[in-house]
Motif scaffolding. Sequence first.
Motif, PDB file in Angstrom:
ATOM      1  N   SER A 126      -7.005  -1.617  15.175  1.00  0.00           N
ATOM      2  CA  SER A 126      -7.151  -0.457  14.196  1.00  0.00           C
ATOM      3  C   SER A 126      -6.524  -0.877  12.987  1.00  0.00           C
ATOM      4  N   LEU A 127      -6.653  -0.104  12.406  1.00  0.00           N
ATOM      5  CA  LEU A 127      -6.302   0.387  10.643  1.00  0.00           C
ATOM      6  C   LEU A 127      -6.445   1.752  10.830  1.00  0.00           C
ATOM      7  N   PHE A 135      -1.473  -0.341   7.113  1.00  0.00           N
ATOM      8  CA  PHE A 135      -1.294  -1.263   8.753  1.00  0.00           C
ATOM      9  C   PHE A 135      -2.626  -0.925   9.490  1.00  0.00           C
ATOM     10  N   SER A 136      -2.485  -2.663   9.868  1.00  0.00           N
ATOM     11  CA  SER A 136      -3.455  -3.184  11.125  1.00  0.00           C
ATOM     12  C   SER A 136      -2.871  -3.259  11.731  1.00  0.00           C
ATOM     13  N   LEU A 137      -2.723  -3.526  13.577  1.00  0.00           N
ATOM     14  CA  LEU A 137      -2.950  -4.132  14.602  1.00  0.00           C
ATOM     15  C   LEU A 137      -3.315  -5.091  15.344  1.00  0.00           C
ATOM     16  N   GLN A 138      -2.727  -6.428  15.517  1.00  0.00           N
ATOM     17  CA  GLN A 138      -3.586  -7.340  16.371  1.00  0.00           C
ATOM     18  C   GLN A 138      -2.274  -7.576  17.174  1.00  0.00           C
ATOM     19  N   PRO A 158      -8.484  -5.970   7.820  1.00  0.00           N
ATOM     20  CA  PRO A 158      -7.344  -5.720   7.636  1.00  0.00           C
ATOM     21  C   PRO A 158      -6.219  -4.322   6.601  1.00  0.00           C
ATOM     22  N   GLY A 159      -5.779  -4.026   7.629  1.00  0.00           N
ATOM     23  CA  GLY A 159      -4.192  -2.543   6.309  1.00  0.00           C
ATOM     24  C   GLY A 159      -4.215  -4.331   5.660  1.00  0.00           C
TER      25      GLY A 159
END
Length: 154
Positions: free
Chosen positions: A107-108, A114-117, A72-73
């Motif tokens: 993604s990152l 930053f990463s997004l879930q 993760p970011g």
Amino acid sequence: MSQNLFSDDLLSFIDEWKTKPGNLIMVLHKVQSELGYISREAADEVSRLLDVPLSTIWGVLTFYHFFKLTKPGKYNIQVCLGTACYLKGGDIIVEELEKLKGLKVDSLTEDGLFSLQAVRCVGCCGLAPVMTIGGEVFGKVTKDQIPGILDKFS
């Protein structure tokens, strides 16, 4: 290999849980808690330490959405897409984050910040739509608020 990958505390935890029923999920949670995600190398090491086939470990990792297989970011953004949040515009929040940060779900950003879930529920349905960043909860989020929220973490 494990001395570099896993801390002594984690190795002790694994040793303590090695013979207990239901140990695999507990160990994987602990590994993710320490490393932030479970890499292929970490899965290989758990397989070796618990004497469990890698295919079994991979089956657990891919079945439960809680486990992260990619790093993760520094700031992991989670957008709730459970029923309440989706109906109140959670998908619009995801689209705006994709537009502003060039992020896709799971993604990152190139800088690793930053990463997004997309998640199913964070337990704040009355605040829908909800987004969390680094554990901080933001409720009743509108797409116009997102740049200001992100600025707090840049």
